[in-house]
Design a protein around this motif. Structure first.
Motif, PDB file in Angstrom:
ATOM      1  N   LEU A 129       0.810  -1.213   0.000  1.00  0.00           N
ATOM      2  CA  LEU A 129       0.000   0.000   0.000  1.00  0.00           C
ATOM      3  C   LEU A 129       0.844   1.264   0.000  1.00  0.00           C
ATOM      4  O   LEU A 129       0.371   2.333  -0.394  1.00  0.00           O
ATOM      5  N   GLY A 130       2.077   1.156   0.469  1.00  0.00           N
ATOM      6  CA  GLY A 130       2.911   2.347   0.596  1.00  0.00           C
ATOM      7  C   GLY A 130       2.322   3.338   1.584  1.00  0.00           C
ATOM      8  O   GLY A 130       2.472   4.551   1.439  1.00  0.00           O
ATOM      9  N   ILE A 131       1.654   2.847   2.624  1.00  0.00           N
ATOM     10  CA  ILE A 131       0.974   3.709   3.585  1.00  0.00           C
ATOM     11  C   ILE A 131       1.988   4.564   4.338  1.00  0.00           C
ATOM     12  O   ILE A 131       3.085   4.110   4.676  1.00  0.00           O
ATOM     13  N   GLY A 132       1.609   5.817   4.602  1.00  0.00           N
ATOM     14  CA  GLY A 132       2.491   6.734   5.304  1.00  0.00           C
ATOM     15  C   GLY A 132       1.712   7.660   6.213  1.00  0.00           C
ATOM     16  O   GLY A 132       0.467   7.640   6.248  1.00  0.00           O
ATOM     17  N   GLU A 133       2.417   8.499   6.958  1.00  0.00           N
ATOM     18  CA  GLU A 133       1.775   9.343   7.959  1.00  0.00           C
ATOM     19  C   GLU A 133       0.828  10.382   7.362  1.00  0.00           C
ATOM     20  O   GLU A 133      -0.062  10.890   8.062  1.00  0.00           O
ATOM     21  N   ASN A 134       0.979  10.697   6.117  1.00  0.00           N
ATOM     22  CA  ASN A 134       0.109  11.694   5.495  1.00  0.00           C
ATOM     23  C   ASN A 134      -1.174  11.092   4.926  1.00  0.00           C
ATOM     24  O   ASN A 134      -2.015  11.822   4.398  1.00  0.00           O
ATOM     25  N   ARG A 172     -14.867  12.262  -9.654  1.00  0.00           N
ATOM     26  CA  ARG A 172     -13.464  12.046  -9.289  1.00  0.00           C
ATOM     27  C   ARG A 172     -12.913  13.235  -8.497  1.00  0.00           C
ATOM     28  O   ARG A 172     -12.181  13.049  -7.523  1.00  0.00           O
ATOM     29  N   ALA A 173     -13.279  14.442  -8.903  1.00  0.00           N
ATOM     30  CA  ALA A 173     -12.742  15.641  -8.251  1.00  0.00           C
ATOM     31  C   ALA A 173     -13.240  15.806  -6.818  1.00  0.00           C
ATOM     32  O   ALA A 173     -12.657  16.570  -6.041  1.00  0.00           O
ATOM     33  N   ASP A 174     -14.315  15.078  -6.449  1.00  0.00           N
ATOM     34  CA  ASP A 174     -14.891  15.224  -5.108  1.00  0.00           C
ATOM     35  C   ASP A 174     -14.196  14.379  -4.059  1.00  0.00           C
ATOM     36  O   ASP A 174     -14.470  14.516  -2.860  1.00  0.00           O
ATOM     37  N   VAL A 175     -13.319  13.454  -4.493  1.00  0.00           N
ATOM     38  CA  VAL A 175     -12.642  12.562  -3.555  1.00  0.00           C
ATOM     39  C   VAL A 175     -11.132  12.703  -3.730  1.00  0.00           C
ATOM     40  O   VAL A 175     -10.656  13.380  -4.646  1.00  0.00           O
ATOM     41  N   ALA A 176     -10.383  12.045  -2.828  1.00  0.00           N
ATOM     42  CA  ALA A 176      -8.918  12.151  -2.863  1.00  0.00           C
ATOM     43  C   ALA A 176      -8.253  10.778  -2.855  1.00  0.00           C
ATOM     44  O   ALA A 176      -7.138  10.619  -2.363  1.00  0.00           O
ATOM     45  N   LEU A 177      -8.931   9.769  -3.391  1.00  0.00           N
ATOM     46  CA  LEU A 177      -8.430   8.406  -3.339  1.00  0.00           C
ATOM     47  C   LEU A 177      -7.149   8.247  -4.159  1.00  0.00           C
ATOM     48  O   LEU A 177      -7.083   8.677  -5.309  1.00  0.00           O
ATOM     49  N   ARG A 178      -6.151   7.588  -3.556  1.00  0.00           N
ATOM     50  CA  ARG A 178      -4.955   7.227  -4.319  1.00  0.00           C
ATOM     51  C   ARG A 178      -4.848   5.721  -4.507  1.00  0.00           C
ATOM     52  O   ARG A 178      -4.268   5.247  -5.478  1.00  0.00           O
ATOM     53  N   ILE A 179      -5.443   4.950  -3.572  1.00  0.00           N
ATOM     54  CA  ILE A 179      -5.424   3.491  -3.707  1.00  0.00           C
ATOM     55  C   ILE A 179      -6.596   2.917  -2.917  1.00  0.00           C
ATOM     56  O   ILE A 179      -7.007   3.477  -1.893  1.00  0.00           O
ATOM     57  N   CYS A 180      -7.156   1.816  -3.412  1.00  0.00           N
ATOM     58  CA  CYS A 180      -8.245   1.110  -2.728  1.00  0.00           C
ATOM     59  C   CYS A 180      -7.904  -0.375  -2.690  1.00  0.00           C
ATOM     60  O   CYS A 180      -7.111  -0.865  -3.497  1.00  0.00           O
ATOM     61  N   THR A 181      -8.521  -1.087  -1.766  1.00  0.00           N
ATOM     62  CA  THR A 181      -8.313  -2.531  -1.692  1.00  0.00           C
ATOM     63  C   THR A 181      -9.659  -3.236  -1.637  1.00  0.00           C
ATOM     64  O   THR A 181     -10.688  -2.643  -1.296  1.00  0.00           O
ATOM     65  N   HIS A 241      -4.292 -11.171   7.736  1.00  0.00           N
ATOM     66  CA  HIS A 241      -4.579 -10.176   6.696  1.00  0.00           C
ATOM     67  C   HIS A 241      -4.174 -10.747   5.347  1.00  0.00           C
ATOM     68  O   HIS A 241      -3.964 -11.955   5.196  1.00  0.00           O
ATOM     69  N   ILE A 242      -4.050  -9.863   4.356  1.00  0.00           N
ATOM     70  CA  ILE A 242      -3.872 -10.272   2.966  1.00  0.00           C
ATOM     71  C   ILE A 242      -2.473 -10.834   2.723  1.00  0.00           C
ATOM     72  O   ILE A 242      -1.473 -10.237   3.120  1.00  0.00           O
ATOM     73  N   PHE A 243      -2.427 -11.984   2.054  1.00  0.00           N
ATOM     74  CA  PHE A 243      -1.159 -12.632   1.722  1.00  0.00           C
ATOM     75  C   PHE A 243      -0.976 -12.820   0.218  1.00  0.00           C
ATOM     76  O   PHE A 243       0.081 -13.249  -0.233  1.00  0.00           O
ATOM     77  N   LEU A 244      -2.005 -12.537  -0.546  1.00  0.00           N
ATOM     78  CA  LEU A 244      -1.975 -12.652  -2.007  1.00  0.00           C
ATOM     79  C   LEU A 244      -2.695 -11.429  -2.539  1.00  0.00           C
ATOM     80  O   LEU A 244      -3.847 -11.181  -2.202  1.00  0.00           O
ATOM     81  N   SER A 245      -2.010 -10.618  -3.381  1.00  0.00           N
ATOM     82  CA  SER A 245      -2.598  -9.337  -3.726  1.00  0.00           C
ATOM     83  C   SER A 245      -2.071  -8.788  -5.042  1.00  0.00           C
ATOM     84  O   SER A 245      -0.931  -9.043  -5.437  1.00  0.00           O
ATOM     85  N   ASN A 246      -2.918  -8.006  -5.703  1.00  0.00           N
ATOM     86  CA  ASN A 246      -2.458  -7.152  -6.785  1.00  0.00           C
ATOM     87  C   ASN A 246      -1.608  -6.030  -6.203  1.00  0.00           C
ATOM     88  O   ASN A 246      -1.697  -5.725  -5.008  1.00  0.00           O
ATOM     89  N   ARG A 247      -0.801  -5.400  -7.054  1.00  0.00           N
ATOM     90  CA  ARG A 247       0.079  -4.331  -6.609  1.00  0.00           C
ATOM     91  C   ARG A 247      -0.163  -3.069  -7.418  1.00  0.00           C
ATOM     92  O   ARG A 247      -0.577  -3.143  -8.577  1.00  0.00           O
TER      93      ARG A 247
END
Length: 546
Positions: free
Chosen positions: A225-230, A302-311, A344-350
């Motif tokens: 996910l590349g999750i970070g503090e921001n 699209r402009a109403d949200v700020a999604l960068r990644i979903c699972t 949690h997830i052990f097999l996933s798209n990237r």
């Protein structure tokens, strides 16, 4: 000379695992240490309040002290029947800090289920949100095996007065001084349970360690996910599920991100409201929710949200839903599979490597094998039973030796899922082992037929089961139509023939549904998984069969 194993035999993920946690390790203490410089940063925002990282730590340590004052000792269990509000992470982390074992359970269950869980876990204390305090109180009246303390979180204004003696959570926390230190626990010590309910039998108490939480953040959340503090994260899956616990607690708190919590049901409109208001950058959903979101007339721009990644997890994500979502929002959905047993997830798209219609590749640190019924490895393209090896595997099912021995096989965990591996290295879900069908002597994956049906422009959802007719198994499809298709004048019998022809053009003839039943909705678990056993019962009394 021994032949080399077939290509799909063993998928070893790279790179190597990060450094393990130290032998002496308490996950709550670990999280607090990671976030000492974020005391003023918002950790949680729920429907009514905001909780900073500093407040989370202080209130969790106060709850730890409150548990000690109540006489709850390390390694004893407490049952948490709590909605997704800021109180739940406080309680969960406070229990870990105290060495007490929290058992988070589904808030949508009935009295018999809670009676079983209270008795099976031998819980010393139960905390219930106000909305469920009545059913939990009734369960306590019926449960056997000693006294269990009763605590109410967020008493409901319209709830009937409780005759049972109880404590109020915020009073316990407010009146306790913060605990000065965590109980010294080991990385392999039992940290918490989650109940996993199989297709038959009683729910299984799945036992996890302090290190297991650490590993899911290090192997999936950070590298995939590349999750970070921001990041701002929002999970439609609740904290009482393994998927939701990682999404909304383990992952964000491991990097200092902010989490949006929602106590109510994650309907499409409720999700939209939070996507627009809070603008989360990471959203965690399930296939049925994504389908209803894409079918809704209230779908935000699209402009109403700020999604960068979903699972997505829980069931296979239909290709058409993933592609439409990605085109509309400009954000990929990373379909994956996890389990209560693997946490949690052990097999996933990237990111950047999404192949819709597949579950992707192994998460770094996890090995995958596909085996046949004799335990032998299968080749690419063949359906096999999915086995996983990885650092977050549960220890056992509590007090269930038979099921533990059948699932936890040395280093490997047998998932109960069927998969096949494509030459590209991606895995395709074929269904649960107990849902697989054998038609005309050949295996049929219900998922494959469902995926074909939902590609039709009129179909919102579909579920396929096997039914016996004249001694032979045939496929039967339950179909939920989109709103515009329901309003169309086309007779259902004619539409059913169109759907059958549509499937035949894409799959082998023996996979085409013999019967198609049109229904208003499909029975699902709280995680959004289709309950096919209920459909098998319903087949005897269909409303619209064609």
């Amino acid at each position: 000379m021994q032949a080399a194993p077939p290509p799909a035999a063993l998928e070893r993920a790279t790179p190597a695992l990060p450094l393990p946690p130290p032998a002496q390790f308490n996950f709550a203490e670990h999280l607090f240490a990671l976030n000492t410089e974020r005391a003023a940063w918002p950790a949680y925002v729920d429907d009514h309040d905001t909780l900073s990282y500093g407040e989370l730590e202080t209130r969790a340590k106060r709850f730890c002290a409150a548990l000690r004052a109540l006489g709850v000792r390390a390694e004893e269990r407490i049952l948490l029947v709590m909605l997704d509000t800021i109180e739940l992470p406080i309680v969960f982390l406070g229990a870990l800090y105290a060495g007490v074992v929290p058992v988070i359970v589904n808030t949508l269950l009935g009295v018999p289920d809670y009676v079983y869980m209270l008795t099976h876990s031998r819980a010393r204390l139960v905390i219930a949100s106000g909305a469920v305090q009545g059913v939990v109180s009734d369960a306590l009246d019926q449960a056997q095996g000693g006294e269990c303390l009763f605590v109410i979180s967020q008493p409901a204004d319209d709830a009937a007065p409780l005759a049972r003696e109880h404590h109020v959570l915020h009073e316990l926390i407010d009146n306790a001084p913060p605990a000065s230190r965590a109980v010294q626990t080991g990385s392999d010590d039992i940290a918490f349970w989650l109940y996993s309910s199989g297709s038959t039998g009683k729910p299984k108490g799945t036992v996890h360690t302090h290190a297991n939480l650490y590993w899911t953040a290090e192997t999936y959340a950070k590298p995939i996910l590349g999750i970070g503090e921001n990041d701002i994260v929002f999970s439609a899956a609740k904290l009482f599920f393994a998927y939701g616990l990682g999404n909304a607690l383990t992952f964000p708190l491991s990097v200092g991100a902010t989490t949006i919590l929602m106590a109510g049901r994650p309907t499409a409109d409720a999700v939209f409201a939070r996507l627009v208001r809070h603008r989360p950058t990471i959203f965690y959903g399930v296939p049925t929710l994504y389908a209803s979101m894409m079918a809704s007339p209230s779908l935000p721009e699209r402009a109403d949200v700020a999604l960068r990644i979903c699972t997505s997890a829980g069931e296979a994500l239909p290709r058409e839903i993933g592609e439409r979502f990605s085109r509309h929002f400009g954000s990929d959905i990373l379909d994956g599979i996890g389990s209560t047993e693997m946490l949690h997830i052990f097999l996933s798209n990237r990111p950047g490597e999404v192949e819709y219609g597949t579950t992707g590749r192994p998460v770094p640190g996890y090995d995958i094998e596909l085996r046949d019924e004799a335990g032998k490895l299968v080749a690419d393209g063949e359906i096999g039973d999915l086995y996983i090896r990885g650092p977050s595997a549960a220890v056992m099912y509590w007090s269930n030796r038979e099921k533990s021995r059948a699932t936890f096989l040395g280093d490997w965990v047998k998932s109960g899922d069927k998969y096949r591996r494509l030459p590209s290295g991606c895995y395709v879900y074929a269904g649960r082992s107990d849902d697989m069908l054998k038609v005309s002597g050949q295996y049929v994956s219900p998922i494959e037929v469902e995926m074909a049906l939902v590609q039709h422009e009129t179909v919102l959802e579909a579920a396929v089961i096997g039914v016996e007719q004249d001694g032979l198994v045939k496929t039967c499809a339950f179909v939920v139509l989109k709103a515009e298709a329901r309003a169309a004048p086309l007779p259902l019998t004619e539409l059913a023939q169109q759907l059958k022809a549509f499937v035949k053009a894409r799959l082998a003839p023996h996979k085409c549904p013999r019967d198609i039943l049109f229904v208003d909705d499909l029975p699902k678990t709280a995680t959004g998984k289709i309950q096919r056993f209920r459909l098998r019962e319903q087949f005897q009394k269909p409303a619209s069969r064609s």
